[in-house]
Design a protein around this motif. Structure first.
Motif, PDB file in Angstrom:
ATOM      1  N   VAL A  34      14.727  48.317  56.074  1.00  0.00           N
ATOM      2  CA  VAL A  34      14.363  47.533  55.520  1.00  0.00           C
ATOM      3  C   VAL A  34      13.762  46.311  55.506  1.00  0.00           C
ATOM      4  CG1 VAL A  34      15.803  45.593  54.388  1.00  0.00           C
ATOM      5  CG2 VAL A  34      17.004  46.913  54.965  1.00  0.00           C
ATOM      6  N   LYS A  35      12.461  46.405  54.655  1.00  0.00           N
ATOM      7  CA  LYS A  35      11.494  45.131  55.095  1.00  0.00           C
ATOM      8  C   LYS A  35      11.368  43.762  55.186  1.00  0.00           C
ATOM      9  CE  LYS A  35       8.104  48.105  52.140  1.00  0.00           C
ATOM     10  NZ  LYS A  35       7.329  48.043  50.978  1.00  0.00           N
ATOM     11  N   GLU A  36      12.394  42.894  54.902  1.00  0.00           N
ATOM     12  CA  GLU A  36      12.751  41.938  55.098  1.00  0.00           C
ATOM     13  C   GLU A  36      13.288  41.840  56.637  1.00  0.00           C
ATOM     14  OE1 GLU A  36      13.664  43.239  52.652  1.00  0.00           O
ATOM     15  OE2 GLU A  36      12.834  42.284  51.164  1.00  0.00           O
ATOM     16  N   ARG A  37      13.824  42.670  57.343  1.00  0.00           N
ATOM     17  CA  ARG A  37      14.162  42.904  58.786  1.00  0.00           C
ATOM     18  C   ARG A  37      12.784  42.697  60.032  1.00  0.00           C
ATOM     19  NH1 ARG A  37      19.078  46.523  57.380  1.00  0.00           N
ATOM     20  NH2 ARG A  37      20.325  45.475  56.948  1.00  0.00           N
ATOM     21  N   ARG A  38      11.745  43.595  59.053  1.00  0.00           N
ATOM     22  CA  ARG A  38      10.622  43.217  60.476  1.00  0.00           C
ATOM     23  C   ARG A  38       9.651  42.541  59.299  1.00  0.00           C
ATOM     24  NH1 ARG A  38      10.350  48.363  57.540  1.00  0.00           N
ATOM     25  NH2 ARG A  38       8.420  49.228  56.032  1.00  0.00           N
ATOM     26  N   SER A  39      10.207  41.598  58.577  1.00  0.00           N
ATOM     27  CA  SER A  39       8.574  41.274  58.044  1.00  0.00           C
ATOM     28  C   SER A  39       7.776  39.662  59.295  1.00  0.00           C
ATOM     29  CB  SER A  39       9.221  39.889  57.222  1.00  0.00           C
ATOM     30  OG  SER A  39       9.911  38.830  57.731  1.00  0.00           O
ATOM     31  N   ASN A  40       8.687  39.380  59.609  1.00  0.00           N
ATOM     32  CA  ASN A  40       7.714  39.041  61.218  1.00  0.00           C
ATOM     33  C   ASN A  40       8.332  39.509  62.799  1.00  0.00           C
ATOM     34  OD1 ASN A  40      10.000  36.409  61.613  1.00  0.00           O
ATOM     35  ND2 ASN A  40       8.826  36.251  59.294  1.00  0.00           N
ATOM     36  N   VAL A  41       8.080  38.896  63.892  1.00  0.00           N
ATOM     37  CA  VAL A  41       8.733  38.851  65.175  1.00  0.00           C
ATOM     38  C   VAL A  41       9.689  38.196  64.976  1.00  0.00           C
ATOM     39  CG1 VAL A  41       8.326  38.649  67.242  1.00  0.00           C
ATOM     40  CG2 VAL A  41       6.837  39.319  66.380  1.00  0.00           C
ATOM     41  N   THR A  42       9.936  36.395  64.361  1.00  0.00           N
ATOM     42  CA  THR A  42      11.178  35.915  63.827  1.00  0.00           C
ATOM     43  C   THR A  42      12.743  36.525  64.207  1.00  0.00           C
ATOM     44  OG1 THR A  42       9.697  34.137  64.477  1.00  0.00           O
ATOM     45  CG2 THR A  42      12.055  34.258  63.781  1.00  0.00           C
ATOM     46  N   THR A  43      12.124  37.504  62.720  1.00  0.00           N
ATOM     47  CA  THR A  43      13.099  37.984  61.974  1.00  0.00           C
ATOM     48  C   THR A  43      13.356  39.107  62.871  1.00  0.00           C
ATOM     49  OG1 THR A  43      11.804  39.176  60.702  1.00  0.00           O
ATOM     50  CG2 THR A  43      12.504  37.240  60.167  1.00  0.00           C
ATOM     51  N   ILE A  44      12.358  40.312  63.459  1.00  0.00           N
ATOM     52  CA  ILE A  44      13.069  41.081  64.194  1.00  0.00           C
ATOM     53  C   ILE A  44      13.808  40.828  65.779  1.00  0.00           C
ATOM     54  CG2 ILE A  44      11.675  43.222  65.422  1.00  0.00           C
ATOM     55  CD1 ILE A  44       9.949  43.250  64.053  1.00  0.00           C
ATOM     56  N   THR A  45      13.256  39.898  65.862  1.00  0.00           N
ATOM     57  CA  THR A  45      13.978  39.096  67.448  1.00  0.00           C
ATOM     58  C   THR A  45      15.805  39.060  66.445  1.00  0.00           C
ATOM     59  OG1 THR A  45      12.744  37.375  67.698  1.00  0.00           O
ATOM     60  CG2 THR A  45      12.603  39.133  68.998  1.00  0.00           C
ATOM     61  N   LYS A  46      15.386  38.416  66.078  1.00  0.00           N
ATOM     62  CA  LYS A  46      16.933  37.610  65.735  1.00  0.00           C
ATOM     63  C   LYS A  46      17.976  38.359  64.997  1.00  0.00           C
ATOM     64  CE  LYS A  46      18.462  34.596  62.166  1.00  0.00           C
ATOM     65  NZ  LYS A  46      18.754  33.784  60.908  1.00  0.00           N
ATOM     66  N   THR A  47      17.925  40.362  64.606  1.00  0.00           N
ATOM     67  CA  THR A  47      17.672  41.163  63.773  1.00  0.00           C
ATOM     68  C   THR A  47      18.396  41.772  65.374  1.00  0.00           C
ATOM     69  OG1 THR A  47      16.984  41.282  62.010  1.00  0.00           O
ATOM     70  CG2 THR A  47      18.580  43.111  62.435  1.00  0.00           C
ATOM     71  N   LEU A  48      16.907  41.995  66.104  1.00  0.00           N
ATOM     72  CA  LEU A  48      17.975  42.570  67.855  1.00  0.00           C
ATOM     73  C   LEU A  48      19.002  41.839  68.371  1.00  0.00           C
ATOM     74  CD1 LEU A  48      14.443  43.930  68.614  1.00  0.00           C
ATOM     75  CD2 LEU A  48      15.951  44.671  67.825  1.00  0.00           C
ATOM     76  N   ASP A  49      18.975  41.035  67.704  1.00  0.00           N
ATOM     77  CA  ASP A  49      19.536  39.848  68.716  1.00  0.00           C
ATOM     78  C   ASP A  49      20.987  39.902  68.598  1.00  0.00           C
ATOM     79  OD1 ASP A  49      18.261  38.757  70.964  1.00  0.00           O
ATOM     80  OD2 ASP A  49      17.817  36.415  69.380  1.00  0.00           O
ATOM     81  N   LEU A  89       7.244  48.048  64.556  1.00  0.00           N
ATOM     82  CA  LEU A  89       6.876  48.549  65.750  1.00  0.00           C
ATOM     83  C   LEU A  89       5.553  48.481  66.548  1.00  0.00           C
ATOM     84  CD1 LEU A  89       8.998  48.862  67.868  1.00  0.00           C
ATOM     85  CD2 LEU A  89       8.949  51.791  67.788  1.00  0.00           C
ATOM     86  N   LEU A  90       4.452  49.195  66.094  1.00  0.00           N
ATOM     87  CA  LEU A  90       2.990  49.024  66.521  1.00  0.00           C
ATOM     88  C   LEU A  90       2.413  48.181  66.315  1.00  0.00           C
ATOM     89  CD1 LEU A  90       2.199  53.254  66.094  1.00  0.00           C
ATOM     90  CD2 LEU A  90       3.484  51.880  68.333  1.00  0.00           C
ATOM     91  N   LYS A  91       3.097  47.741  64.788  1.00  0.00           N
ATOM     92  CA  LYS A  91       2.646  45.600  64.149  1.00  0.00           C
ATOM     93  C   LYS A  91       2.861  45.054  65.510  1.00  0.00           C
ATOM     94  CE  LYS A  91       2.177  42.901  60.533  1.00  0.00           C
ATOM     95  NZ  LYS A  91       2.582  42.043  59.117  1.00  0.00           N
ATOM     96  N   ASN A  92       3.254  45.223  66.154  1.00  0.00           N
ATOM     97  CA  ASN A  92       4.437  43.777  66.741  1.00  0.00           C
ATOM     98  C   ASN A  92       4.759  44.003  68.048  1.00  0.00           C
ATOM     99  OD1 ASN A  92       4.816  41.611  64.548  1.00  0.00           O
ATOM    100  ND2 ASN A  92       5.577  42.981  63.792  1.00  0.00           N
ATOM    101  N   HIS A  93       4.379  45.260  68.329  1.00  0.00           N
ATOM    102  CA  HIS A  93       4.197  46.009  70.068  1.00  0.00           C
ATOM    103  C   HIS A  93       4.821  45.186  71.139  1.00  0.00           C
ATOM    104  CE1 HIS A  93       0.198  46.014  70.424  1.00  0.00           C
ATOM    105  NE2 HIS A  93      -0.252  46.639  72.087  1.00  0.00           N
ATOM    106  N   GLN A  94       3.411  43.951  71.384  1.00  0.00           N
ATOM    107  CA  GLN A  94       3.414  42.951  72.320  1.00  0.00           C
ATOM    108  C   GLN A  94       4.504  42.616  72.953  1.00  0.00           C
ATOM    109  OE1 GLN A  94      -0.486  41.202  71.746  1.00  0.00           O
ATOM    110  NE2 GLN A  94      -1.583  42.191  73.128  1.00  0.00           N
TER     111      GLN A  94
END
Length: 361
Positions: A151-166, A196-201
């Protein structure tokens, strides 16, 4: 005599006159001395001394901070051990990877002190990750929640990625794979091209901070993978199984229907496609090499199911038989699944991908 007395009085009056009036009238009579100047060499010496003292104080500060960090790290481990759930049998090196989530959506009840490990399956499309994930989910205490970041919205930026992972690692993510209370390992399947690679750091920092273990699942034979990608894309468009698209099937009859399609591969694009896939896998391994990880290859897991026990050892989970309902679609020789085999064979002969031609599905 009287006049002599007056003259004497005038003389006395002049003698007691205010001294300040004298200096006012005759400024040239005030003596001034030049300010004392210090030689340049003395100033340089003083400046050098200040620098040496500063460097000494800075070195002491670094040493004290290092000691302080060590004390803080020890205190953190001790505080973790003081928690009711931590047993003394857990090695210090394992504490960062052992978690006791407190979900917001339910109570873990008697399983509150069951340790939970976090993991992420990093893979590429059509590399066997769907089959592999069902194997893990057949374990009664593993919850792998699928391709969440498709789902693209969940990976739109680092904030949404970490929020989903949390949310996922707090056991608040609901899916058919969720074991809820007595989960011993929770994770997801994450494709390398899904942010994943776009925000790998930032993701590596998150994995290391949260104690997430990485499971790489890759495919050695990239030609086989490419054939699978083309066949899956064809079924997505044609919906060969009663008007529905299925990326994975659970019966031999369904598998035989999908296996009838033989893609025609563009020989002009073949090498570049294989190179792109090769680079994607290499970048993934390079960017996540500093995480706690294990590397698996689909071909090895198919041939040797003891590789699955390596995964259970990696996650520190009890060993048990793992099973899947997935049925393999392409089971014949690779040449039997490609329409223009002669073109593909001629294109790859003499290249670093020549060995792929001998692959068997």
């Amino acid at each position: 005599m009287e006049e002599a007395g007056r003259d004497q009085d005038r003389t006395v009056a002049v003698a007691v006159e205010d001294p300040s009036s004298v200096s006012t009238r005759d400024p040239g009579s005030v003596s001034t001395k030049p300010a004392r100047r210090y030689p340049l060499a003395l100033w340089v010496a003083i400046l050098g001394l200040i620098m040496l003292v500063g460097m000494y104080i800075f070195s002491l500060s670094l040493r004290q901070n290092g000691m302080l960090f060590g004390v803080m790290q020890t205190n953190m481990i001790e505080k973790e051990r003081e928690k009711p759930c931590h047993g003394p049998s857990i090695p210090d090196t394992e504490i960062p990877y052992v978690h006791y989530p407190t979900p917001n959506t339910y109570d873990r009840k008697e399983c509150a002190c069951n340790a939970v490990r976090f993991f992420a399956i990093l893979s590429m499309q059509r590399s066997g990750s769907g089959w592999f994930e069902t194997l893990l989910n057949s374990h009664e205490n593993i919850s792998s929640n699928g391709e969440i970041f498709s789902v693209k919205e969940r990976r739109s930026n680092v904030t949404t990625i970490t929020k989903t992972l949390d949310k996922l690692y707090n056991l608040d993510w609901y899916s058919s794979a969720a074991k809820n209370e007595c989960t011993a390992a929770v994770g997801l399947k994450w494709m390398l091209n899904q942010g994943l690679l776009k925000n790998h750091q930032e993701i590596v920092e998150y994995f290391n901070r949260r104690g997430v273990s990485v499971i790489f699942l890759l495919r050695r034979n990239l030609l086989q993978r490419y054939v699978s990608i083309l066949a899956n894309a064809h079924d997505s468009a044609m919906k060969q199984l009663n008007g529905t698209h299925k990326a994975h099937v659970h019966s031999r009859d369904e598998a035989d229907v999908l296996a009838k399609y033989k893609p025609t591969i563009d020989k002009k694009m073949l090498i570049s496609e294989l190179k792109r896939a090769d680079k994607l896998a290499a970048d993934g391994l390079a960017n996540f090499k500093n995480t706690q990880h294990i590397v698996l290859y689909y071909e090895d897991v198919v041939k040797n199911h003891t590789k699955l026990m390596d995964v259970l050892d990696f996650l520190k989970l009890p060993k048990t038989n793992l099973s899947s309902r997935h049925v393999k679609i392409h089971t014949k020789r690779l040449r039997d699944h490609i329409e223009n085999w002669a073109d593909v064979n001629n294109t790859l002969q003499g290249t670093r991908y020549e060995s792929f031609l001998n692959g068997r599905r």
